[in-house]
Scaffold this motif. Structure first.
Motif, PDB file in Angstrom:
ATOM      1  N   PRO A  36       4.282  45.350 -20.284  1.00  0.00           N
ATOM      2  CA  PRO A  36       4.500  46.759 -19.901  1.00  0.00           C
ATOM      3  C   PRO A  36       4.734  47.621 -21.128  1.00  0.00           C
ATOM      4  CG  PRO A  36       5.783  45.283 -18.521  1.00  0.00           C
ATOM      5  CD  PRO A  36       5.230  44.444 -19.617  1.00  0.00           C
ATOM      6  N   VAL A  37       4.316  48.848 -21.043  1.00  0.00           N
ATOM      7  CA  VAL A  37       4.390  49.775 -22.171  1.00  0.00           C
ATOM      8  C   VAL A  37       5.188  50.997 -21.740  1.00  0.00           C
ATOM      9  CG1 VAL A  37       3.065  51.188 -23.788  1.00  0.00           C
ATOM     10  CG2 VAL A  37       2.175  48.970 -23.071  1.00  0.00           C
ATOM     11  N   PHE A  38       6.177  51.373 -22.553  1.00  0.00           N
ATOM     12  CA  PHE A  38       6.936  52.600 -22.322  1.00  0.00           C
ATOM     13  C   PHE A  38       6.112  53.770 -22.855  1.00  0.00           C
ATOM     14  CE2 PHE A  38      10.192  49.361 -22.231  1.00  0.00           C
ATOM     15  CZ  PHE A  38      11.032  49.776 -21.216  1.00  0.00           C
ATOM     16  N   PRO A  39       5.865  54.756 -22.025  1.00  0.00           N
ATOM     17  CA  PRO A  39       4.998  55.865 -22.469  1.00  0.00           C
ATOM     18  C   PRO A  39       5.512  56.547 -23.724  1.00  0.00           C
ATOM     19  CG  PRO A  39       5.365  55.941 -20.104  1.00  0.00           C
ATOM     20  CD  PRO A  39       6.297  54.919 -20.634  1.00  0.00           C
ATOM     21  N   SER A  40       6.795  56.824 -23.766  1.00  0.00           N
ATOM     22  CA  SER A  40       7.384  57.449 -24.964  1.00  0.00           C
ATOM     23  C   SER A  40       8.394  56.467 -25.539  1.00  0.00           C
ATOM     24  CB  SER A  40       8.062  58.774 -24.611  1.00  0.00           C
ATOM     25  OG  SER A  40       9.042  58.593 -23.593  1.00  0.00           O
ATOM     26  N   ASN A  41       8.076  56.003 -26.697  1.00  0.00           N
ATOM     27  CA  ASN A  41       8.922  54.992 -27.322  1.00  0.00           C
ATOM     28  C   ASN A  41       9.008  55.293 -28.831  1.00  0.00           C
ATOM     29  OD1 ASN A  41      10.445  52.696 -27.709  1.00  0.00           O
ATOM     30  ND2 ASN A  41       8.723  51.278 -27.613  1.00  0.00           N
ATOM     31  N   PRO A  42      10.186  55.733 -29.302  1.00  0.00           N
ATOM     32  CA  PRO A  42      11.446  55.902 -28.569  1.00  0.00           C
ATOM     33  C   PRO A  42      11.470  57.205 -27.766  1.00  0.00           C
ATOM     34  CG  PRO A  42      11.750  56.484 -30.862  1.00  0.00           C
ATOM     35  CD  PRO A  42      10.345  56.008 -30.749  1.00  0.00           C
ATOM     36  N   LYS A  43      12.360  57.184 -26.761  1.00  0.00           N
ATOM     37  CA  LYS A  43      12.544  58.356 -25.917  1.00  0.00           C
ATOM     38  C   LYS A  43      13.854  59.018 -26.295  1.00  0.00           C
ATOM     39  CE  LYS A  43      12.754  59.889 -21.102  1.00  0.00           C
ATOM     40  NZ  LYS A  43      12.701  59.480 -19.685  1.00  0.00           N
ATOM     41  N   SER A  44      13.833  60.360 -26.497  1.00  0.00           N
ATOM     42  CA  SER A  44      15.009  61.117 -26.946  1.00  0.00           C
ATOM     43  C   SER A  44      15.479  62.046 -25.831  1.00  0.00           C
ATOM     44  CB  SER A  44      14.693  61.932 -28.203  1.00  0.00           C
ATOM     45  OG  SER A  44      14.308  61.078 -29.265  1.00  0.00           O
ATOM     46  N   ILE A  45      16.807  62.039 -25.604  1.00  0.00           N
ATOM     47  CA  ILE A  45      17.443  62.962 -24.650  1.00  0.00           C
ATOM     48  C   ILE A  45      18.680  63.544 -25.316  1.00  0.00           C
ATOM     49  CG2 ILE A  45      16.570  61.729 -22.617  1.00  0.00           C
ATOM     50  CD1 ILE A  45      19.294  60.426 -22.333  1.00  0.00           C
ATOM     51  N   ARG A  46      19.204  64.698 -24.765  1.00  0.00           N
ATOM     52  CA  ARG A  46      20.383  65.384 -25.289  1.00  0.00           C
ATOM     53  C   ARG A  46      21.444  65.458 -24.193  1.00  0.00           C
ATOM     54  NH1 ARG A  46      20.014  68.953 -29.656  1.00  0.00           N
ATOM     55  NH2 ARG A  46      21.327  70.422 -28.524  1.00  0.00           N
ATOM     56  N   PHE A  52      14.062  55.706 -17.542  1.00  0.00           N
ATOM     57  CA  PHE A  52      13.298  55.124 -18.655  1.00  0.00           C
ATOM     58  C   PHE A  52      12.394  54.036 -18.078  1.00  0.00           C
ATOM     59  CE2 PHE A  52      13.589  53.082 -23.123  1.00  0.00           C
ATOM     60  CZ  PHE A  52      12.483  53.809 -23.530  1.00  0.00           C
ATOM     61  N   ALA A  53      11.209  54.451 -17.578  1.00  0.00           N
ATOM     62  CA  ALA A  53      10.303  53.539 -16.873  1.00  0.00           C
ATOM     63  C   ALA A  53       9.118  53.188 -17.761  1.00  0.00           C
ATOM     64  CB  ALA A  53       9.817  54.162 -15.583  1.00  0.00           C
ATOM     65  N   ALA A  54       8.579  51.994 -17.540  1.00  0.00           N
ATOM     66  CA  ALA A  54       7.425  51.488 -18.287  1.00  0.00           C
ATOM     67  C   ALA A  54       6.227  51.372 -17.353  1.00  0.00           C
ATOM     68  CB  ALA A  54       7.737  50.146 -18.929  1.00  0.00           C
ATOM     69  N   GLN A  55       5.021  51.348 -17.942  1.00  0.00           N
ATOM     70  CA  GLN A  55       3.773  51.228 -17.192  1.00  0.00           C
ATOM     71  C   GLN A  55       3.093  49.909 -17.529  1.00  0.00           C
ATOM     72  OE1 GLN A  55       1.436  54.641 -18.211  1.00  0.00           O
ATOM     73  NE2 GLN A  55       2.834  56.123 -17.255  1.00  0.00           N
ATOM     74  N   ASP A  56       2.463  49.297 -16.540  1.00  0.00           N
ATOM     75  CA  ASP A  56       1.751  48.035 -16.728  1.00  0.00           C
ATOM     76  C   ASP A  56       0.288  48.338 -17.011  1.00  0.00           C
ATOM     77  OD1 ASP A  56       0.827  45.492 -16.820  1.00  0.00           O
ATOM     78  OD2 ASP A  56       1.712  44.858 -14.919  1.00  0.00           O
TER      79      ASP A  56
END
Length: 927
Positions: free
Chosen positions: A515-525, A539-543
Motif C-alpha cells: 500500500p502507498v500513502f498518497p502524501s508521504n510525509p503528511k503535514s498537519i497543524r 492517514f489512509a493508504a491506497q493499494d
C-alpha cells in the motif's frame, strides 16, 4: 706564373642518361660516382673559376658527382690540397694562385653528409693537356683483371719517377720543359690466391744508371696500419702485395714511393701510388631481417603496396657484383590464386596483383622472397632467401546479423537492473575489434525509456535490461524493435543485412505491491494542549493492485511520546495524551510519527507513512526567575545590586518583555529591597536601606510574561549579604558569616578537629611502643626451664604426607661406637663411594638414653670422621627421610670438623633468638 684562361677538356667523366621507358633505377647508394678522376687542363689557370665546370665562363669541364640519397643540401666537400676547393655543386676550382702545372697535381676530395657519420673519398688528378697518360683514362674504371693478369705477371708495369727538366737559356729565350706522364692507379683484385708475395709494379728512377738507388714506400698498408700489406725491393724497386686483399675491409690504399741514394739523400721527389682493390663477387646478399611482417587490408585493389624487403650486398654496388634483384619463390596458401602478390625486382616492394583478398577465408600469407646479385643472374649470382608474412587486416565488410527474427522475455513489475532477454548476434569480422563489436538500439516500443540494451563484451550478445520500473497495472507487455550495428561503420559498398533488426516481446508479471500513502510525509497543524481523544486527521493508504481486492490494516510503527493512536481499518488518527510543544520529542515545533499499512495479499506487503504535526504554541508556561542565587554587600553601594531576568519555555509572543515585582507580603521585602527595570527582559534587585546585616535572605519576586492572557510566577532568589572590601568583594569572614555560622559554631568545629588530631597522635604512639616491646621480648623460654619439656612451634615446613613417619631412634645415642672409632685411618677418595662394606651402626634402643644429646652428636661426628665408607664423598648424605620430591639441594659439600670439641661461643653473638642454644652449648658454668 699565373694563367688567366681556362681551357676546355673534351671529355666529361660522368654522364647519367635518363630515358623514358627504362626500368626503375636501383636503390640509391650514397657515395661518389667515380673513385678516381683524371683531368687535363691547359697551362693557364684562372683562380676562382671552375677547372672542369665553368658555367659562368661558358665552358663545362668537370664535376665530382656525389649522391647522398636524401636530396639534402647539407653535403660538404673538402680538398686535401689548399690550392683547390670544391663548391657545394661539386665543381672544382682554384682557391689560390698556382704558379705552374709543369708536374701533375693529385689530391683527395672528401664528402660528409649532414646527418650521416660516414665519410667518402675520391681522387682527383690534374695534368697538362697534351701529355698522354701511361694507360687510357677509362682504364681507371674499366680494367678487367682476367684479361691483364697474365700480362702483369709476365711483363709488369714500370713506373718511373718524373725527370726534373731544367730550363736553359738561348738566344731565342726560354725552352718549354718536357711534359710528364700521368701515373695511373694500380688495380689489384681481391681474394687473389697468390702465390705471395705477388709483384704489382716496378718503380725506377732514370738516375739508377748513374748511381746506386734505394727505393721505399710509406703510407697505410706499408709502414702504417694495416702494416706489411705491401713491400718493395729496395734495390730493384719491385713492389709486392704480401697477402690476399679484401675490398670489403679496405677498398683503396694511398702509398708514396721514395728514391734515395746510398747516403740516404733524396734523389727524386716522392710519387703518389693509388692502389684500388678490384671487387669480386664473394658476398651473398643479406636480408636485413630473416622474417618480415607486413599487412594489407582485405578487399584491396591490385597494385596496392604491401611491404618492402631489403637485402644488402657487401660487394661493390657500382658493379654487377653488388646489384641485387628480387623475386618471389612461393606463396602459401594458393588462394584465391597462386600469384596474389608480385615484387619489384630492384626495389623489393611487394604489391598485390589480383583482387580477392578476404580475411574471413585467408588471414595470412607466407611469401618466400629470393635476393640474387649479379643483377639477378641465377647462373653466376649468389642468392639468399627471406620470409615475408603478410597479414590480411580486417575491414567491416560483414554486418552483424541477429540469429532470430523475434525474441521474448518477462520481468516482474517494479524490478530494475535485471536482464529480461538475451539477443544473440553473428558477425564474421575479426572478434573483439570495432568491426565485430555490436551496439544495439531500441527503434520503437519504449517511449518512456524503461529498457536499455547493453552489449556483452565477451560474446557480443545484447542484454535487454530494465532501467526504469514497469507497472503491470499500466503496461502488461512491451513490443520492442531492436536494430544492431557495429561500432565501426561498414566498408564502402557494403549494405546492411535484413537480419540486423528483430522484434522483442517483454511480458510484465503482476506482483503484490505494498500500500502507498498518497502524501508521504503528511503535514498537519494543531495547537498544543488539545485534550486526549481529539481526532487529528485520517492517514489512509491506497493499494496499487487494482485488479485484486485486498484489505488494508493500519498500525503504529513509531510514536516517541506515545501521544497518538490510529484506527486499524480506516487510518483515523486521534490523540491519547495532551500535545506539548515544549516536549523533548518535538523538534523545531514538529512532532513526527510513523505508521504501517499492510495488505492481506500473498505474500503480504506493507508500506510506511510519516505524519508530521506542526504544533502551534499557546501560553501555557509561566516564566521562571533567573538566577537562583546572588551575593550583595551589606552596605548599599553602586555595586550592591543583582541583575535578574526570566526564562520562558513558550515561543514568541508568549515570552518577554517580562514584568518583575516584589510581593507586598511580608512587608520586610519591600522595606529592605527594591526592583528597577533595565530592559524588556532584565531588571535590577538592590538594597533599599543603607545597611543590612550579613546573612542569607530569600527574596520572592513576581514575574509575568506578555502572553494573552499573561502568566505569572512567584520565584525566589537566595541573596547572600556579606561584608565587602574596597573592591566590593565579600571577605572570607564575611562569607562564612553570610553562610549562617555563628562564632560558637565555628569554635565547636575547631575543637572537634583538635580532638580528632589528638586521638590519631595517641594511637600512633601506642603502636610504636607496642612494636618496641615485641622486639625486646625473648623468643625462647627462660634458661631455667627445661627445653625438652617446652616445644615452641614457630612454623612448619613439612614435606607433605610422606614426612609424617619419623624415626626418632636416629636421634638416640648408640650403645657403642668403638668398632667405628678404632678403625685405621687410610687414604680415602672423597669423590666416589668406597667399595668396602659399610659399617653397621648400633640401633638406638627405644627407651630414651639418659645421656645428653650433645654427647650423642659429638660421638656420631667422631665415628663419621673415622668411617671410610661414610661421607663426605660425592654422594647424597641422608640424615633423615623427609619425603621424596624435595626441592632442597645436596648438602654433601658440608664438611665435618675433625676436632674433638666444638666451640659454640659464637652463638652468644647471634642475638636473643639463639640465647637458649648458647646457654646449652656455650661451655659455661652450667655445663
Amino acid at each position: 706564373f699565373i694563367y688567366r684562361e681556362i681551357l676546355e677538356i673534351t671529355t666529361n667523366l660522368l654522364i647519367q642518361i635518363f630515358k623514358a621507358g627504362q626500368p626503375p633505377k636501383p636503390p640509391c647508394r650514397p657515395g661518389f660516382s667515380e673513385s678516381f678522376y683524371t683531368v687535363f687542363v691547359s697551362r693557364e689557370l684562372l683562380p676562382g673559376q671552375g677547372i672542369l665546370k665553368g658555367k659562368h665562363c661558358g665552358s663545362h669541364l668537370l664535376t665530382v658527382r656525389f649522391e647522398d640519397c636524401q636530396h639534402s643540401k647539407a653535403v660538404g666537400f673538402e680538398s686535401s690540397d689548399p690550392h683547390f676547393a670544391v663548391r657545394p655543386d661539386g665543381s672544382v676550382y682554384a682557391e689560390q694562385e698556382v704558379l705552374n702545372l709543369t708536374e701533375p697535381v693529385q689530391f683527395m676530395v672528401t664528402a660528409r653528409g649532414g646527418h650521416d657519420p660516414n665519410i667518402w673519398e675520391t681522387t682527383v688528378k690534374l695534368a697538362l693537356a697534351g701529355h698522354p697518360p701511361s694507360v687510357p683514362v677509362n682504364q681507371v674504371s674499366s680494367v678487367v683483371w682476367r684479361n691483364e693478369k697474365k700480362a702483369w705477371e709476365s711483363n709488369p708495369k714500370v713506373i718511373k719517377f718524373p725527370r726534373k727538366h731544367q730550363r736553359s737559356s738561348s738566344a731565342n729565350g726560354l725552352r718549354r720543359q718536357k711534359r710528364d706522364w700521368v701515373i695511373p692507379p694500380i688495380n689489384v683484385p681481391e681474394n687473389s690466391r697468390g702465390p705471395f708475395p705477388q709483384m704489382l709494379v716496378r718503380i725506377r728512377s732514370d738516375q739508377d744508371q748513374e748511381k746506386g738507388i734505394r727505393y721505399s714506400i710509406t703510407g697505410a698498408g706499408a709502414d702504417q696500419p694495416p702494416s706489411d700489406v705491401y713491400n718493395i725491393d729496395p734495390v730493384h724497386g719491385k713492389m709486392f702485395v704480401t697477402r690476399p686483399l679484401d675490398r670489403e675491409e679496405r677498398a683503396s690504399y694511398h702509398l708514396r714511393a721514395h728514391a734515395v741514394d746510398m747516403n740516404g739523400n733524396k734523389v727524386e721527389n716522392p710519387i703518389d701510388l693509388y692502389i684500388y682493390v678490384i671487387d669480386m663477387n664473394d658476398n651473398r646478399p643479406e636480408f636485413q631481417n630473416q622474417v618480415y611482417n607486413g599487412s594489407v587490408a582485405e578487399g584491396s585493389k591490385p597494385g596496392t603496396s604491401v611491404m618492402r624487403v631489403t637485402a644488402n650486398d657487401s660487394d661493390d654496388d657500382t658493379t654487377a657484383n653488388g646489384m641485387v634483384r628480387y623475386r618471389i619463390l612461393s606463396q602459401t596458401p594458393h588462394m584465391p590464386i597462386p600469384n596474389m602478390f608480385t615484387i619489384n625486382s630492384e626495389t623489393g616492394e611487394i604489391v598485390t596483383v589480383a583482387a580477392g583478398l578476404d580475411r574471413e577465408k585467408v588471414s595470412q600469407y607466407t611469401i618466400i622472397v629470393q635476393a640474387t646479385d649479379m643483377e639477378g643472374n641465377l647462373n653466376f649470382g649468389l642468392s639468399n632467401t627471406a620470409t615475408a608474412l603478410i597479414s590480411v587486416t580486417d575491414i567491416n565488410d560483414n554486418p552483424p546479423e541477429l540469429t532470430a527474427r523475434t525474441f521474448s522475455g518477462e520481468v516482474p513489475e517494479n524490478r530494475v537492473n535485471v536482464v529480461v532477454a538475451n539477443l544473440t548476434v553473428i558477425d564474421r569480422d575479426q572478434p573483439h575489434s570495432p568491426n565485430w563489436a555490436a551496439q544495439y538500439r531500441i527503434a520503437s516500443g519504449d517511449p518512456q525509456g524503461h529498457f536499455l540494451i547493453r552489449t556483452n563484451p565477451v560474446n557480443n550478445d545484447g542484454m535487454v535490461t530494465v532501467v526504469k520500473p514497469v507497472d503491470y497495472e499500466q503496461n502488461r507487455a512491451f513490443m520492442l524493435t531492436v536494430i544492431v550495428s557495429n561500432r565501426a561503420p561498414l566498408a564502402s559498398g557494403i549494405q546492411s543485412s535484413l537480419q540486423s533488426s528483430a522484434g522483442v516481446t517483454i511480458s510484465v508479471q503482476d506482483v503484490n505491491e505494498p500500500p502507498v500513502f498518497p502524501s508521504n510525509p503528511k503535514s498537519i497543524r494543531f495547537e498544543e494542549g488539545v485534550p486526549a481523544g481529539t481526532t487529528l486527521t485520517v492517514f489512509a493508504a491506497q493499494d496499487p493492485d487494482l485488479f485484486i481486492h485486498q484489505t488494508v490494516r493500519y498500525s503504529k510503527l513509531s510514536d516517541p511520546a506515545n501521544w497518538l493512536r490510529i484506527n486499524r481499518t480506516n487510518g483515523q488518527i486521534t490523540t491519547m495524551a495532551m500535545l506539548d510543544r515544549e516536549s523533548m520529542y518535538v523538534k523545531d515545533n514538529i512532532y513526527e510519527a510513523t505508521f504501517l499499512a499492510a495488505d492481506n495479499g500473498s505474500p503480504p506487503a506493507s508500506g510506511t507513512g510519516t505524519l508530521q504535526i506542526q504544533l502551534i504554541d499557546v501560553n501555557d508556561n509561566a516564566p521562571v526567575l533567573m538566577p537562583k542565587e546572588a551575593q550583595v554587600c551589606e552596605r548599599a553601594s553602586p555595586r550592591s545590586r543583582v541583575n535578574i531576568t526570566a526564562s520562558d519555555a513558550d515561543a514568541d509572543p508568549h515570552v518577554g518583555p517580562f514584568v518583575f515585582e516584589l510581593p507586598s507580603y511580608p512587608p520586610s521585602i519591600r522595606r529592605n529591597w527594591t526592583v528597577s527595570r533595565i530592559s524588556g527582559d532584565y531588571a535590577q534587585l538592590r538594597l533599599r536601606i543603607a545597611y543590612l546585616d550579613a546573612g542569607v535572605y530569600d527574596v520572592p519576586i513576581m514575574v509575568s510574561d506578555s502572553g494573552n492572557p499573561p502568566l505569572s510566577n512567584r520565584s525566589g532568589i537566595k541573596v547572600k549579604v556579606c561584608p565587602c572590601d574596597d573592591n566590593g568583594d565579600c571577605t572570607t569572614t564575611g562569607a562564612v558569616a553570610a553562610a549562617g555560622l555563628g562564632t560558637g559554631a565555628i569554635i565547636a568545629i575547631l575543637i572537634c578537629i583538635i580532638i580528632l588530631l589528638t586521638m590519631v597522635l595517641v594511637f600512633v604512639m601506642w603502636m610504636k611502643r607496642r612494636e618496641k616491646e615485641r622486639q625486646a621480648k625473648p623468643l625462647l623460654i627462660d634458661p631455667e626451664d627445661d627445653v625438652r619439656d617446652n616445644i615452641l612451634k614457630y612454623d612448619e615446613e613439612g614435606g607433605g604426607e610422606e614426612d609424617q613417619d619419623y624415626d626418632l631412634s636416629q636421634l638416640q645415642q648408640p650403645e657403642s661406637l668403638d668398632h667405628i672409632i678404632n678403625k685405621p685411618v687410610g687414604v680415602r677418595r672423597v669423590d666416589e663411594r668406597p667399595i668396602i662394606a659399610e659399617s653397621q651402626y648400633p640401633v638406638r634402643p627405644s627407651l630414651p638414653h639418659p645421656g645428653d644429646i650433645g654427647d650423642f652428636i659429638n660421638d656420631g661426628l667422631r665415628a663419621a670422621d673415622n668411617d671410610p665408607t661414610a661421607p663426605p664423598y660425592d654422594s647424597l648424605l641422608v640424615f633423615d627421610y623427609e619425603g621424596s620430591g624435595s626441592t632442597a639441594g645436596s648438602v654433601s659439600s658440608l664438611n665435618s670438623s675433625s676436632s674433638g670439641d666444638q666451640d659454640y661461643d659464637y652463638l652468644n653473638d647471634w642475638g636473643p633468638r639463639f640465647k637458649k642454644l648458647a646457654d646449652l652449648y656455650g661451655g659455661g658454668d652450667d655445663d
